[in-house]
Structure formats: structure tokens, C-alpha cells
Design a protein around this motif. Structure first.
Motif, PDB file in Angstrom:
ATOM      1  N   UNK A  91       0.856  -1.188   0.000  1.00  0.00           N
ATOM      2  CA  UNK A  91       0.000   0.000   0.000  1.00  0.00           C
ATOM      3  C   UNK A  91       0.891   1.237   0.000  1.00  0.00           C
ATOM      4  N   UNK A  92       0.593   2.226  -0.857  1.00  0.00           N
ATOM      5  CA  UNK A  92       1.490   3.380  -0.973  1.00  0.00           C
ATOM      6  C   UNK A  92       1.326   4.432   0.109  1.00  0.00           C
ATOM      7  N   UNK A  93       0.378   4.252   1.039  1.00  0.00           N
ATOM      8  CA  UNK A  93       0.190   5.242   2.090  1.00  0.00           C
ATOM      9  C   UNK A  93      -1.117   5.997   1.930  1.00  0.00           C
ATOM     10  N   UNK A  94      -1.498   6.734   2.966  1.00  0.00           N
ATOM     11  CA  UNK A  94      -2.827   7.328   3.029  1.00  0.00           C
ATOM     12  C   UNK A  94      -3.008   8.534   2.114  1.00  0.00           C
ATOM     13  N   UNK A  95      -1.991   9.293   1.842  1.00  0.00           N
ATOM     14  CA  UNK A  95      -2.149  10.517   1.060  1.00  0.00           C
ATOM     15  C   UNK A  95      -2.571  10.202  -0.368  1.00  0.00           C
ATOM     16  N   UNK A  96      -3.309  11.139  -0.982  1.00  0.00           N
ATOM     17  CA  UNK A  96      -3.657  10.980  -2.388  1.00  0.00           C
ATOM     18  C   UNK A  96      -5.103  10.600  -2.599  1.00  0.00           C
ATOM     19  N   UNK A  97      -5.390  10.129  -3.816  1.00  0.00           N
ATOM     20  CA  UNK A  97      -6.752   9.832  -4.217  1.00  0.00           C
ATOM     21  C   UNK A  97      -7.219   8.453  -3.808  1.00  0.00           C
ATOM     22  N   UNK A  98      -8.409   8.128  -4.299  1.00  0.00           N
ATOM     23  CA  UNK A  98      -9.046   6.865  -3.928  1.00  0.00           C
ATOM     24  C   UNK A  98      -8.325   5.678  -4.556  1.00  0.00           C
ATOM     25  N   UNK A  99      -7.943   5.796  -5.825  1.00  0.00           N
ATOM     26  CA  UNK A  99      -7.330   4.675  -6.546  1.00  0.00           C
ATOM     27  C   UNK A  99      -5.813   4.715  -6.557  1.00  0.00           C
ATOM     28  N   UNK A 100      -5.258   5.930  -6.532  1.00  0.00           N
ATOM     29  CA  UNK A 100      -3.818   6.109  -6.690  1.00  0.00           C
ATOM     30  C   UNK A 100      -3.270   7.077  -5.640  1.00  0.00           C
ATOM     31  N   UNK A 115      -0.325   9.699  -6.071  1.00  0.00           N
ATOM     32  CA  UNK A 115       0.624  10.266  -7.023  1.00  0.00           C
ATOM     33  C   UNK A 115       1.791  10.856  -6.253  1.00  0.00           C
ATOM     34  N   UNK A 116       2.999  10.447  -6.621  1.00  0.00           N
ATOM     35  CA  UNK A 116       4.185  10.850  -5.873  1.00  0.00           C
ATOM     36  C   UNK A 116       5.385  10.916  -6.804  1.00  0.00           C
ATOM     37  N   UNK A 117       6.493  11.381  -6.264  1.00  0.00           N
ATOM     38  CA  UNK A 117       7.746  11.334  -7.006  1.00  0.00           C
ATOM     39  C   UNK A 117       8.275   9.912  -7.035  1.00  0.00           C
ATOM     40  N   UNK A 118       9.179   9.658  -7.971  1.00  0.00           N
ATOM     41  CA  UNK A 118       9.713   8.304  -8.114  1.00  0.00           C
ATOM     42  C   UNK A 118      10.470   7.837  -6.877  1.00  0.00           C
ATOM     43  N   UNK A 119      10.970   8.792  -6.076  1.00  0.00           N
ATOM     44  CA  UNK A 119      11.705   8.393  -4.875  1.00  0.00           C
ATOM     45  C   UNK A 119      10.802   7.649  -3.899  1.00  0.00           C
ATOM     46  N   UNK A 120       9.505   7.985  -3.926  1.00  0.00           N
ATOM     47  CA  UNK A 120       8.563   7.273  -3.067  1.00  0.00           C
ATOM     48  C   UNK A 120       8.449   5.806  -3.481  1.00  0.00           C
TER      49      UNK A 120
END
Length: 287
Positions: free
Chosen positions: A201-210, A212-217
Motif C-alpha cells: 500500500x502506498x500510504x494514506x495521502x492521495x486519491x481513492x485509486x492512486x 501520485x508521488x515522485x519516483x523516490x517514493x
């Protein structure tokens, strides 16, 4: 006898006879074709261009079916020339058809059925609904059932043998950013989780489906396997080859194509699960 079918928006289409000529959104049309219902024409969404996206239409899609353009650029004259009596689309919100322009359908006086592909819909239910529609349109139901069951069993076993493997699903959006998928927002990813695959899981921030972050994430999530968006609107691995973050991300992580708009059929779903199973089998004991 009246033909009748109720879609996942609660819209019921009735006609004096079974519809014989179906125009469909690429993803829906590919699923119906797998079940013996060949569309007379297909169209794209707002993400598509003037050619059908091979990822959505599928590598085994039948040839010779005309493509009418994408959503707002739909060729309405050509749509009418194909004489469809039904449009089949998908829905993400349970209220609106996703790809077909409402105005185009109204001007053509064509009924629209839309089946849900939202993240909360279990993959098995999604496939069942498309099979129900295919049967109602004169197609087949059980197509691909045995292959899908075998693929699920294989993947479950592979996941058990690779318990520490971290899988990250993403959609590249250029050199500066990447869309990181939320595993439970996509039916096919949710099914991977159900079968024991370790989706990150990429973490709580952002939208419902995605998110969006920098590539470093993405690099910081240290995946062992990357599922990368194979659709035409996403950057593909060849275009990212010189990007340092992509090289770092994939230095030790194999990359598999992932289609967030997988054709709605058991055959297509089985093929995806088989790919993931094969990758996990290769990674067993390495994480």
C-alpha cells in the motif's frame, strides 16, 4: 417474449427481441468477445486515442471489428452506420457509464448497459456479471472457468512459497511522477491479496485509486516485483530506461505488465494470475 437485462446502475433495458448488434467499450467488448458475443464496433475512453489500445482490447481480440474513436471524439456517423441495437460500457461509480458519451447515446437513440468494475466489486462477481450479460446476448457462460481455477490455485501456492515478496503496482506518469496503486481499489489486485500476494500500500495521502508521488517514493517502498501499467496512456519501461529512479527501482525487481482495465473475462484474468504466479515462483526464497 420480451428481452430484459438490468445493469449495475439499476438501469433496465427491455426490447421485443434479443439485441443482436452490440457496440462496446474496448474493455467490455473484449470480455464479451471471449464469451462468444462479438461486438459490431468498439470505442475508447477519454484516455484513448485514434487507435484501440492493445492492452484494453487484448492480444487475442478478433480482427476486423471497427474502432469508433475515444469517448468525446466518438464517430457518431460511423456508430449509426454499424446499426447497433445496444451499447455496453462499464461503470466505476454505479451511476454513470464510463466511456460512452451520454449525448452520443441519446442522439443515436441507443440503450446503454453498464456493468460495475469498481474496486469494491469482487473479481469473481465482476466476471459473473459479464458472463450473465453474455448469456443473455446469446453467448457462453463457463468459458475459461477451469483455467481460472487452476491459475488461482497455482498463485495461492506460489504466494505461500514466497511469503516475503513485496509487490508494487504502479502507473508511470513521466520522469517526475508515478501513480502508485491502492491494492484494494482494483478488483484484480484485490484478488491477488485474497490469494496471499503481498501487495504494497502506498500510504494514506492521495486519491481513492492512486497515490501520485515522485519516483523516490516508489523506490523507497523497495518492491521485489513491480506491476507496471501496460495501457497506452502510461509510460512504458522502454521509455523509462534512462531514468535513474526507474533503474534503481527495477535493479532487483522484475517488471510485469499490469492492465488496470483488464478485459472482463475469466480467460484474461487467468492469464494475468498465471503471469504473477510465474514471477513469484521465480522469486521464491529470494525475499
Amino acid at each position: 417474449m420480451t428481452w430484459e437485462f438490468t445493469d449495475d446502475r439499476g438501469v433496465t433495458v427491455r426490447s421485443e427481441r434479443r439485441p443482436e448488434r452490440v457496440a462496446a467499450y474496448l474493455r467490455a467488448g473484449a470480455g464479451l468477445a471471449d464469451l462468444g458475443v462479438l461486438p459490431v464496433a468498439v470505442f475508447g475512453s477519454g484516455h484513448d486515442g485514434d487507435r484501440p489500445d492493445p492492452a484494453k482490447w487484448g492480444p487475442e481480440a478478433p480482427a476486423g471489428i471497427p474502432y469508433l474513436g475515444a469517448s468525446g471524439a466518438l464517430d457518431e456517423e460511423r456508430l449509426l452506420s454499424e446499426r447497433p441495437d445496444l451499447i455496453v460500457d462499464v461503470t466505476y461509480d454505479g451511476k454513470h457509464a464510463y466511456a460512452v458519451d451520454d449525448g452520443a447515446a441519446e442522439r443515436a437513440r441507443l440503450p446503454v448497459l453498464a456493468l460495475s468494475v469498481a474496486g469494491e466489486v469482487p473479481q469473481a462477481r465482476l466476471l459473473e456479471r459479464f458472463a450473465e450479460l453474455a448469456v443473455a446476448l446469446g453467448g457462453r457462460d463457463g468459458e475459461g472457468t477451469e483455467r481460472l481455477a487452476a491459475a488461482e490455485a497455482r498463485l495461492r501456492t506460489a504466494a505461500l512459497r514466497a511469503p516475503g515478496v513485496r509487490v508494487l503496482a504502479l502507473s508511470p506518469a513521466g520522469p517526475e511522477k508515478v501513480h502508485l496503486a491502492r491494492p484494494l481499489a482494483w478488483p484484480e489486485l484485490r484478488r491477488l491479496v485474497d490469494l496471499g500476494v503481498g501487495l504494497t500500500d502506498p500510504g494514506e495521502e492521495g486519491g481513492v485509486n492512486w497515490r501520485t508521488a515522485g519516483w523516490d517514493r516508489a523506490v523507497g517502498l523497495t518492491p521485489d516485483l513491480v506491476l507496471s501499467d501496460a495501457r497506452g496512456n502510461a509510460d512504458q519501461p522502454a521509455a523509462l530506461a534512462e531514468l535513474p529512479a526507474w533503474r534503481a527501482l527495477t535493479a532487483t525487481a522484475p517488471v510485469l505488465p499490469w492492465n488496470p482495465e483488464l478485459p472482463c473475462s475469466r480467460r484474461a484474468t487467468a492469464a494475468f494470475l498465471e503471469q504473477v504466479a510465474g514471477a513469484l515462483e521465480g522469486l521464491a526464497g529470494t525475499a
